[in-house]
Design a protein around this motif. Structure first.
Motif, mmCIF file in Angstrom:
data_model
loop_
_atom_site.group_PDB
_atom_site.id
_atom_site.type_symbol
_atom_site.label_atom_id
_atom_site.label_comp_id
_atom_site.label_asym_id
_atom_site.label_seq_id
_atom_site.Cartn_x
_atom_site.Cartn_y
_atom_site.Cartn_z
ATOM 1 N N TRP A 354 0.820 -1.210 0.000
ATOM 2 C CA TRP A 354 0.000 0.000 0.000
ATOM 3 C C TRP A 354 0.862 1.271 0.000
ATOM 4 O O TRP A 354 0.432 2.328 0.447
ATOM 5 C CB TRP A 354 -0.960 0.008 1.176
ATOM 6 C CG TRP A 354 -0.345 -0.171 2.538
ATOM 7 C CD1 TRP A 354 0.386 0.738 3.239
ATOM 8 C CD2 TRP A 354 -0.443 -1.340 3.369
ATOM 9 N NE1 TRP A 354 0.756 0.227 4.453
ATOM 10 C CE2 TRP A 354 0.251 -1.055 4.567
ATOM 11 C CE3 TRP A 354 -1.057 -2.590 3.231
ATOM 12 C CZ2 TRP A 354 0.363 -1.972 5.618
ATOM 13 C CZ3 TRP A 354 -0.946 -3.495 4.271
ATOM 14 C CH2 TRP A 354 -0.247 -3.192 5.437
ATOM 15 N N ARG A 355 2.067 1.180 -0.548
ATOM 16 C CA ARG A 355 2.988 2.317 -0.539
ATOM 17 C C ARG A 355 2.394 3.548 -1.219
ATOM 18 O O ARG A 355 2.712 4.691 -0.841
ATOM 19 C CB ARG A 355 4.302 1.916 -1.215
ATOM 20 C CG ARG A 355 5.294 3.069 -1.383
ATOM 21 C CD ARG A 355 6.682 2.608 -1.705
ATOM 22 N NE ARG A 355 7.345 2.026 -0.541
ATOM 23 C CZ ARG A 355 7.951 2.740 0.413
ATOM 24 N NH1 ARG A 355 7.962 4.058 0.338
ATOM 25 N NH2 ARG A 355 8.529 2.154 1.426
ATOM 26 N N ARG A 356 1.554 3.375 -2.210
ATOM 27 C CA ARG A 356 1.016 4.536 -2.931
ATOM 28 C C ARG A 356 0.174 5.442 -2.034
ATOM 29 O O ARG A 356 -0.072 6.596 -2.365
ATOM 30 C CB ARG A 356 0.208 4.094 -4.147
ATOM 31 C CG ARG A 356 -1.083 3.368 -3.851
ATOM 32 C CD ARG A 356 -1.679 2.793 -5.127
ATOM 33 N NE ARG A 356 -2.980 2.191 -4.919
ATOM 34 C CZ ARG A 356 -4.123 2.863 -4.969
ATOM 35 N NH1 ARG A 356 -4.110 4.167 -5.221
ATOM 36 N NH2 ARG A 356 -5.266 2.256 -4.792
ATOM 37 N N HIS A 357 -0.277 4.902 -0.892
ATOM 38 C CA HIS A 357 -1.055 5.714 0.038
ATOM 39 C C HIS A 357 -0.176 6.472 1.038
ATOM 40 O O HIS A 357 -0.685 7.295 1.799
ATOM 41 C CB HIS A 357 -2.022 4.832 0.829
ATOM 42 C CG HIS A 357 -3.187 4.341 0.030
ATOM 43 N ND1 HIS A 357 -4.228 5.165 -0.345
ATOM 44 C CD2 HIS A 357 -3.483 3.111 -0.473
ATOM 45 C CE1 HIS A 357 -5.121 4.462 -1.039
ATOM 46 N NE2 HIS A 357 -4.682 3.224 -1.131
ATOM 47 N N MET A 358 1.120 6.189 1.047
ATOM 48 C CA MET A 358 2.005 6.768 2.053
ATOM 49 C C MET A 358 2.597 8.100 1.611
ATOM 50 O O MET A 358 2.877 8.307 0.436
ATOM 51 C CB MET A 358 3.138 5.792 2.371
ATOM 52 C CG MET A 358 2.697 4.529 3.090
ATOM 53 S SD MET A 358 4.089 3.403 3.347
ATOM 54 C CE MET A 358 5.242 4.478 4.204
ATOM 55 N N LYS A 359 2.793 8.985 2.575
ATOM 56 C CA LYS A 359 3.475 10.241 2.315
ATOM 57 C C LYS A 359 4.980 10.026 2.431
ATOM 58 O O LYS A 359 5.442 9.244 3.272
ATOM 59 C CB LYS A 359 3.021 11.318 3.299
ATOM 60 C CG LYS A 359 1.571 11.750 3.116
ATOM 61 C CD LYS A 359 1.215 12.856 4.086
ATOM 62 C CE LYS A 359 -0.217 13.324 3.879
ATOM 63 N NZ LYS A 359 -0.584 14.390 4.855
ATOM 64 N N PRO A 360 5.777 10.714 1.611
ATOM 65 C CA PRO A 360 7.240 10.585 1.708
ATOM 66 C C PRO A 360 7.722 10.897 3.121
ATOM 67 O O PRO A 360 7.235 11.818 3.771
ATOM 68 C CB PRO A 360 7.750 11.618 0.695
ATOM 69 C CG PRO A 360 6.617 11.802 -0.269
ATOM 70 C CD PRO A 360 5.371 11.643 0.531
ATOM 71 N N GLY A 361 8.676 10.112 3.568
ATOM 72 C CA GLY A 361 9.252 10.342 4.876
ATOM 73 C C GLY A 361 8.581 9.606 6.019
ATOM 74 O O GLY A 361 9.072 9.642 7.156
ATOM 75 N N THR A 362 7.473 8.912 5.753
ATOM 76 C CA THR A 362 6.811 8.153 6.811
ATOM 77 C C THR A 362 7.698 6.973 7.203
ATOM 78 O O THR A 362 8.070 6.165 6.348
ATOM 79 C CB THR A 362 5.442 7.627 6.348
ATOM 80 O OG1 THR A 362 4.630 8.724 5.938
ATOM 81 C CG2 THR A 362 4.740 6.876 7.475
#
Length: 471
Positions: A354-362
């Motif tokens: 589900w990486r596409r839902h993550m904000k950079p740097g999380t």
């Protein structure tokens, strides 16, 4: 412009649906026995049935590409081997074999698969996941749906389906059937009211809210002599048409029916692809098996949550994200990547599903107040067990649930990653080794919303049955 009375309007929609069904093939059901234990299992054909109603699905979406379920059914042309139909699903046997009992004895379970009637003999294959989580064939049987031993006539319907929401012809929609169990003849109006109330709530929760017009909803209940269903742990035994009961696998809150034959013989008299069973009880409880059915205690104060949470299991194959509640299942020996869309073993963080839902740097894993949550949860579970052991009024359990949710919300509201999508350790009944996408979600506790990953998982299944184009 004058508005038509609701029942007349519903009748007209039913006529439209029936006309659309005229071109649909018949519905075939293969009933079989699935037996075994924790180490091995085997299958045996019981019968092949032509159900009374035409196939409810769209033929352009016969093939399932969602990769969901512990099992998969494939229907192939017996001569050419061409794949004609496929669907992922899970089974009660699959859950039972992870219990302690399955390490001691063998049991048999009734199971069924349904598919549109083919024009030629076919081979029906059952697949299950291996240790690499890949589907492998474990049983197949040749089926000629025109053979003499196929059951082609069914008894009259024991009750008439009630149209709760009719959005269009069944092949273009997801058909949800709400069955009632434990309702007496005098409580049939109560059943209809419960079905309407809970269906309305389902379509207030995203993504069902946005996709409500993609669903037809029907309700059907066969009256029982006594109100409520069986709850063995308290000495209550009420015979019912579906045989739904509490205490499945020794879990006081787990509600299922093990009588698949009874379930299918009643459900076949309505157009359906998914089933939710409402039990006419106040005691907290429910259950859900992907591709089979889900259950919820309609009279409980948390019925809204139970209906949607358990339907999430049944409809979309969503995993439980909680891990501090006692369950009947035994811990897994390894940490394979789950097939469920909302939990992960985080074996490859760079390719988190589900990486596409993550904000950079999380950060991965994502920090959350795990130790404090677990300390609070241990105290809560101790109180819960004491209330059940003392058979206290359900209102006391309701109050405990409210207090627990309020405490969790207060704890989570202070956290920097409160609304982030990441990988939060603790999920799939395990405190370590499995991760969930969000700190809080309807699949984690009794909160009100699905996280973005669960919403996606649900939307993919809606698309499979009622998408704008064939898959």
């Amino acid at each position: 412009m004058r508005h038509l009375p609701f029942r007349l309007f519903a009748a007209m929609l039913l006529l439209v649906a029936a006309t659309a069904h005229a071109a649909q093939p018949a519905t075939i059901r293969v009933d079989y026995i699935h037996s075994g234990n924790a180490q091995s299992d085997h299958y045996a054909l019981e019968r092949v049935v032509v159900e009374p109603l035409p196939w409810p699905g769209k033929l352009a979406r016969n093939l399932d590409d969602t990769n969901r379920g512990q099992n998969r059914v494939e229907v192939v042309d017996a001569k050419t081997g061409a794949l004609l139909y496929s669907r992922g699903f899970s089974t009660i046997f699959g859950e039972w074999r992870t219990t302690e009992e399955a390490g001691k004895i063998s049991r048999s379970f009734q199971e069924s698969v349904r598919f549109p009637k083919p024009a030629q003999p076919v081979r029906v294959r059952i697949l299950k996941r291996d240790e690499r989580n890949q589907f492998v064939a474990v049983w197949s049987v040749e089926v000629d749906t025109d053979a003499q031993d196929v059951v082609k006539r069914q008894p009259a319907a024991p009750a008439r389906p009630i149209p709760i929401q009719v959005s269009g012809p069944s092949p273009d929609k997801v058909d949800l059937l709400i069955l009632g169990d434990g309702y007496t003849r005098a409580e049939m109006k109560k059943f209809e009211s419960d079905a309407r109330r809970l269906a309305k709530h389902l379509f207030s929760v995203s993504p069902f809210r946005e996709r409500a017009k993609d669903f037809n909803v029907w309700a059907l209940a066969v009256p029982t002599e006594k109100s409520g269903v069986t709850r063995p742990s308290t000495g209550v035994h009420h015979p019912s048409a579906l045989g739904t009961r509490y205490d499945i696998f020794g879990s006081e809150r787990y509600v299922l029916t093990l009588d698949n034959r009874a379930l299918r013989e009643i459900a076949q008299h309505a157009s359906y692809e998914f089933i939710e069973i409402l039990v006419n009880n106040e005691t907290y409880g429910g259950g859900g098996i992907f591709g089979q059915f889900s259950t919820a205690a309609a009279g409980n104060a948390w019925a809204n949550y139970l209906f949607v949470h358990e339907f999430g299991h049944h409809f979309a194959g969503l995993a439980d994200e909680y891990y501090t509640s006692p369950v009947a299942y035994q811990s897994a020996t390894g940490r394979p990547e789950p097939w469920e869309p909302n939990v992960t073993a985080l074996g490859d963080p760079a390719n988190l599903k589900w990486r596409r839902h993550m904000k950079p740097g999380t950060p991965l894993p994502t920090p959350w107040p795990k130790a404090q949550y677990e300390e609070d949860s241990r105290a809560y579970q101790k109180k819960r067990a004491a209330l059940r052991a003392a058979n206290r009024p359900e209102s006391e359990m309701d109050a405990l649930f409210r207090d627990d949710l309020a405490r969790t919300n207060a704890l989570f509201d202070k956290q920097p990653h409160r609304h982030a999508v990441g990988a939060f350790e603790g999920a799939n009944y395990e405190a370590s080794g499995y991760y969930r996408p969000a700190m809080q979600c309807l699949m984690f506790d009794r909160s009100e919303r699905f996280c973005p990953v669960c919403r996606d998982g649900i939307s993919e299944i809606i698309d499979l049955y009622a998408g704008a184009s064939g898959r």
